[in-house]
Design a protein around this motif. Sequence first.
Motif, PDB file in Angstrom:
ATOM      1  N   ALA A 124       0.846  -1.196   0.000  1.00 22.10           N
ATOM      2  CA  ALA A 124       0.000   0.000   0.000  1.00 22.10           C
ATOM      3  C   ALA A 124       0.881   1.244   0.000  1.00 22.10           C
ATOM      4  O   ALA A 124       1.997   1.230   0.516  1.00 22.10           O
ATOM      5  N   GLU A 125       0.348   2.288  -0.573  1.00 22.35           N
ATOM      6  CA  GLU A 125       1.165   3.487  -0.717  1.00 22.35           C
ATOM      7  C   GLU A 125       1.512   4.121   0.621  1.00 22.35           C
ATOM      8  O   GLU A 125       2.623   4.594   0.824  1.00 22.35           O
ATOM      9  N   LEU A 126       0.525   4.088   1.537  1.00 20.99           N
ATOM     10  CA  LEU A 126       0.791   4.653   2.860  1.00 20.99           C
ATOM     11  C   LEU A 126       1.911   3.877   3.546  1.00 20.99           C
ATOM     12  O   LEU A 126       2.762   4.453   4.219  1.00 20.99           O
ATOM     13  N   ALA A 127       1.922   2.557   3.342  1.00 24.07           N
ATOM     14  CA  ALA A 127       2.974   1.736   3.947  1.00 24.07           C
ATOM     15  C   ALA A 127       4.331   2.150   3.402  1.00 24.07           C
ATOM     16  O   ALA A 127       5.320   2.225   4.142  1.00 24.07           O
ATOM     17  N   GLU A 128       4.389   2.444   2.108  1.00 25.39           N
ATOM     18  CA  GLU A 128       5.647   2.892   1.515  1.00 25.39           C
ATOM     19  C   GLU A 128       6.095   4.216   2.151  1.00 25.39           C
ATOM     20  O   GLU A 128       7.259   4.388   2.500  1.00 25.39           O
ATOM     21  N   ASP A 129       5.135   5.129   2.297  1.00 26.19           N
ATOM     22  CA  ASP A 129       5.451   6.418   2.921  1.00 26.19           C
ATOM     23  C   ASP A 129       5.961   6.216   4.339  1.00 26.19           C
ATOM     24  O   ASP A 129       6.909   6.865   4.768  1.00 26.19           O
ATOM     25  N   LEU A 130       5.291   5.315   5.062  1.00 24.06           N
ATOM     26  CA  LEU A 130       5.670   5.118   6.462  1.00 24.06           C
ATOM     27  C   LEU A 130       7.020   4.417   6.577  1.00 24.06           C
ATOM     28  O   LEU A 130       7.807   4.721   7.465  1.00 24.06           O
ATOM     29  N   ASP A 162      -1.923   9.413  -7.140  1.00 24.70           N
ATOM     30  CA  ASP A 162      -2.615   8.925  -8.326  1.00 24.70           C
ATOM     31  C   ASP A 162      -1.760   7.831  -8.955  1.00 24.70           C
ATOM     32  O   ASP A 162      -0.660   8.090  -9.449  1.00 24.70           O
ATOM     33  N   GLY A 163      -2.284   6.612  -8.917  1.00 25.10           N
ATOM     34  CA  GLY A 163      -1.525   5.474  -9.427  1.00 25.10           C
ATOM     35  C   GLY A 163      -1.158   5.596 -10.895  1.00 25.10           C
ATOM     36  O   GLY A 163      -0.227   4.945 -11.369  1.00 25.10           O
ATOM     37  N   SER A 217      -8.074  14.803  -5.826  1.00 28.22           N
ATOM     38  CA  SER A 217      -8.985  14.655  -6.963  1.00 28.22           C
ATOM     39  C   SER A 217      -9.117  13.193  -7.384  1.00 28.22           C
ATOM     40  O   SER A 217     -10.105  12.807  -7.980  1.00 28.22           O
ATOM     41  N   TRP A 218      -8.118  12.347  -7.033  1.00 30.61           N
ATOM     42  CA  TRP A 218      -8.203  10.928  -7.400  1.00 30.61           C
ATOM     43  C   TRP A 218      -9.045  10.115  -6.418  1.00 30.61           C
ATOM     44  O   TRP A 218      -9.272   8.929  -6.603  1.00 30.61           O
ATOM     45  N   CYS A 219      -9.483  10.794  -5.339  1.00 30.52           N
ATOM     46  CA  CYS A 219     -10.178  10.077  -4.267  1.00 30.52           C
ATOM     47  C   CYS A 219     -11.668  10.021  -4.572  1.00 30.52           C
ATOM     48  O   CYS A 219     -12.328  11.038  -4.733  1.00 30.52           O
TER      49      CYS A 219
END
Lengths: 166, 196
Positions: A64-70, B104-105, B70-72
């Motif tokens: 997950a992206e948040l995991a990457e950030d963390l 944004d993926g 905006s991607w949400c």
Amino acid sequence: MKALRRTLTTCATALLLGPLGLTALAGEATPMADNPVVEARLIAISEELRCLVCQNESLAGSRAELAEDLRREVRKLIQDGKSDTEIKDYLVARYGDFVLYRPPVKPTTWLLWFGPFALLAGAVAGLVAYLRRRASRVQPAHLSAADKASAEALLADTPPRPKDPA
Amino acid sequence: MKRFLIPLGLFLVLVVFLAIGLNRDPHEVPSPLVGKPAPAFSVEKLAEPGKTFSPTDMQGQVWLLNVWASWCVSCRAEHPLLVAFSRQGGLPIVGLNYKEVRGDGGIDAKKLSPADEASLTRQRAGAWLSQHGDPYTLSVLDMDGRVGIDYGVYGVPETYLIDKKGVIRFKQIGPITPDALEKKILPLARQLATES
């Protein structure tokens, strides 16, 4: 013990960072992922932490992206020389105890930590009480002298057991 | 008769526990920040490049900090409510645009220079607000998600109600529903407005 381990880690870091420091002097930026000590600590810490987006994954395993950030954040904290406890406290202050897979022992988690043992103790106490009550309720049967004599005669008459065919 | 009452009682206790457990949303993690001062930050405003905003600018006001992008998809669902609410002039709402480009993926943000990322963020956020309406007193940009981490953001949208002294008093995780606005946010905001 922990202090010793930390000292050892620091020494190991210093040893490993020695040559890296020289390259840094030479003006070459070393990508963070190239430092195995930091990476090992990052993995060890983040395996103890929950990813908040996909809650059954650890921070180490989540994509997950948040995991990457963390993870990036934890890596930075490691490089700032923060201890494991300080790093965990940093995340708990933001996301709550929920990020810890191993919740701390405190009044609100007593039920969680000690509940199963209390349940077990209760069950054992209940079982003991039940067995005692049953033992006092079942009266041993009394044999009259005649009954005993006939039982012994029967036992004496019993032919030896046939051998097992097998 | 009595021997059936104990298992029945235990069963009912179990049913109550399961009913409570099943009706809770495991994605709603209570924030440890409620009751604590809003973490400080300083990020650029959407409308005025180069000018920064910090929560202390709102000192003395009861306000909402709404995290969006905006991607949400859920933000889109929440947005009409925010627009209507801002028309009534209830509370100042500060929009924290969260990882507009990196989140944004579809975009590889690593290939963008910081300046390109900033201009793309401004362009996308601005276009979205002019298309769907702008409920925000002002919008600020959290391009790398650092502010989000300090606020414990783990899903967008999230909204914080902050009092006059700059203390977070309530956190809405996920879109604000009319129900949450009427029953939780507004009564609490009214009460906070009377505090000095």
